[in-house]
Design a protein around this motif. Structure first.
Motif, short mmCIF file in Angstrom:
data_model
loop_
_atom_site.label_atom_id
_atom_site.label_comp_id
_atom_site.label_asym_id
_atom_site.label_seq_id
_atom_site.Cartn_x
_atom_site.Cartn_y
_atom_site.Cartn_z
N TYR A 226 41.46 78.55 -26.60
CA TYR A 226 42.35 78.27 -27.74
C TYR A 226 42.15 76.84 -28.23
N LEU A 227 42.13 76.71 -29.55
CA LEU A 227 42.08 75.41 -30.21
C LEU A 227 43.24 75.33 -31.18
N SER A 228 44.19 74.44 -30.92
CA SER A 228 45.37 74.28 -31.76
C SER A 228 45.25 72.99 -32.55
N MET A 229 45.28 73.10 -33.89
CA MET A 229 45.02 71.96 -34.77
C MET A 229 46.30 71.13 -34.94
N THR A 230 46.57 70.32 -33.93
CA THR A 230 47.77 69.49 -33.94
C THR A 230 47.60 68.21 -34.76
N ASN A 231 46.37 67.65 -34.80
CA ASN A 231 46.14 66.37 -35.48
C ASN A 231 47.17 65.34 -35.03
N HIS A 232 47.50 65.34 -33.74
CA HIS A 232 48.64 64.55 -33.27
C HIS A 232 48.39 63.06 -33.19
N VAL A 233 47.16 62.65 -33.00
CA VAL A 233 46.83 61.22 -32.95
C VAL A 233 45.46 61.03 -33.59
N TYR A 234 45.34 59.98 -34.41
CA TYR A 234 44.02 59.57 -34.88
C TYR A 234 43.54 58.47 -33.95
N SER A 235 42.40 58.71 -33.31
CA SER A 235 41.88 57.75 -32.33
C SER A 235 40.75 56.90 -32.91
N PRO A 236 41.01 55.62 -33.13
CA PRO A 236 39.89 54.72 -33.41
C PRO A 236 39.14 54.44 -32.11
N ILE A 237 37.97 53.88 -32.24
CA ILE A 237 37.27 53.33 -31.08
C ILE A 237 36.71 51.99 -31.52
N TRP A 238 36.88 50.98 -30.69
CA TRP A 238 36.52 49.63 -31.10
C TRP A 238 35.25 49.17 -30.42
N LEU A 239 34.36 48.61 -31.23
CA LEU A 239 33.20 47.94 -30.66
C LEU A 239 33.67 46.59 -30.14
N MET A 240 33.65 46.44 -28.83
CA MET A 240 34.16 45.23 -28.18
C MET A 240 33.03 44.43 -27.53
N THR A 241 33.24 43.13 -27.49
CA THR A 241 32.39 42.25 -26.70
C THR A 241 33.29 41.40 -25.82
N GLY A 242 32.68 40.79 -24.81
CA GLY A 242 33.42 39.82 -24.02
C GLY A 242 33.47 38.49 -24.76
N LEU A 243 34.59 37.79 -24.68
CA LEU A 243 34.77 36.54 -25.41
C LEU A 243 33.72 35.51 -25.03
N GLN A 244 33.44 35.38 -23.74
CA GLN A 244 32.47 34.37 -23.30
C GLN A 244 31.09 34.67 -23.86
N TRP A 245 30.69 35.94 -23.83
CA TRP A 245 29.36 36.31 -24.34
C TRP A 245 29.29 36.06 -25.84
N TRP A 246 30.33 36.49 -26.57
CA TRP A 246 30.33 36.38 -28.02
C TRP A 246 30.24 34.92 -28.48
N ASP A 247 30.99 34.05 -27.86
CA ASP A 247 31.02 32.65 -28.28
C ASP A 247 29.71 31.93 -28.02
#
Length: 330
Positions: A226-247
């Motif tokens: 069964y597939l129920s089309m709830t559309n209950h949450v829109y999930s983003p996904i973030w491209l993340m880096t570590g602060l030390q590496w980025w700087d």
């Protein structure tokens, strides 16, 4: 046994060979990892980003891309970003356990469309939430898409929250997602995404909730009815880096990463909508029973989740109001 003697001539020859291939010896490595399937939308987006970045940076850099949790699940990848053993990673629901304000995106029925998400990204994510993330050692570079989440299971069609009563539903390791499904009457079961297929196949769990692209990419529909089309949450996904590496990266490298990530974002939002339509047809053709749900019943049952977020997260009520007021809200 004779010992091989390294003569000065041999040493000089080896040294000249190494110097003759400076691109191989001196290329800086950039590691990109995701926990999801390479066939999912996040996998396709990350691969597009990695390929574009490699082309832009050229032979001076070696961009390595790993999907399907090869370098760890999202929780492990967050730790590796901080330790600088992974340079960039796509992080979704786990962000709420690192920076509580990111639980905004665990609130049910907050986001209605991708236009609204784009506005929230510009007005909240890359400003206030980014600053909170930096205090935890992470830098969000771009917001990509996992998509609108739907519920699958092997027991029955889900029309209202009452239909979830007693079902063991896999959720990501998020207290907010667990709270949501508890509020709806289910038995939420936190589990790494890589374990979900076997969990469904063996009956350890009855169902799960994910965007269609994740369901298809991990072949979860092969072990669900069964597939129920709830559309209950829109999930983003973030491209993340570590602060030390980025700087520590040169300005031209940071600019290349940001521009390629934004190109990937535009592609992901467009492709996400296309795949939603394509995959529904595929699921139907493969015999999955698809149904729409009573949206208002789910919204009514979700109010305690909003109340807890508003009282527990710093500035929670303001974040909710600003997200609801973003352009695109219907």
């Amino acid at each position: 046994m004779k010992c091989f003697r390294m003569t000065p001539l041999i040493m000089a020859t080896l040294a000249s060979c190494l110097m003759a291939a400076p691109g191989m010896a001196l290329a800086e490595k950039i590691t990109i990892a995701i926990g999801g399937s390479g066939q999912s939308l996040q996998g396709q987006t990350a691969k597009r980003f990695a390929d574009g970045l490699q082309e832009r940076l050229g032979d001076d850099y070696q961009v390595e891309y790993y999907d399907s949790g090869q370098l760890g699940d999202e929780k492990q990848l967050v730790q590796k970003l901080r330790l600088k053993t992974v340079d960039m990673a796509a992080i979704s629901t786990v962000m709420s356990s690192v920076v509580p304000a990111f639980a905004l995106f665990d609130l049910p029925y907050l986001i209605n469309d991708r236009q609204q998400m784009q506005s929230i990204n510009d007005e909240l994510v890359m400003t206030e939430l980014a600053e909170r993330a930096r205090k935890r050692g992470l830098v969000p570079v771009s917001t990509w898409e996992n998509g609108f989440r739907q519920i699958t299971n092997n027991r029955r069609a889900i029309n209202t929250p009452a239909d979830l009563k007693g079902l063991k539903i896999r959720v990501p390791p998020s207290e907010w997602r667990s709270m949501m499904f508890t509020q709806w009457g289910a038995n939420p079961t936190p589990m790494a995404f890589s374990e979900v297929f076997v969990g469904l196949q063996t009956g350890v769990i009855d169902g799960q909730e994910n965007p269609l692209t994740n369901i298809y990419g991990a072949r979860l529909h092969e072990v669900q009815n069964y597939l129920s089309m709830t559309n209950h949450v829109y999930s983003p996904i973030w491209l993340m880096t570590g602060l030390q590496w980025w700087d520590k990266q040169p300005e031209e490298v940071r600019q290349a990463i940001q521009e390629e990530a934004q190109d990937a974002q535009r592609w992901a939002f467009k492709r996400g909508q296309e795949m939603d339509e394509e995959l529904l047809e595929r699921f139907e053709a493969e015999g999955i029973r698809i149904n729409e749900v009573d949206r208002e019943a789910f919204i009514d049952a979700s109010q305690p989740v909003y109340e807890r977020f508003a009282s527990q997260v710093e500035g929670g009520e303001s974040l909710i109001d600003r997200a609801r007021g973003a352009e695109g809200q219907q």
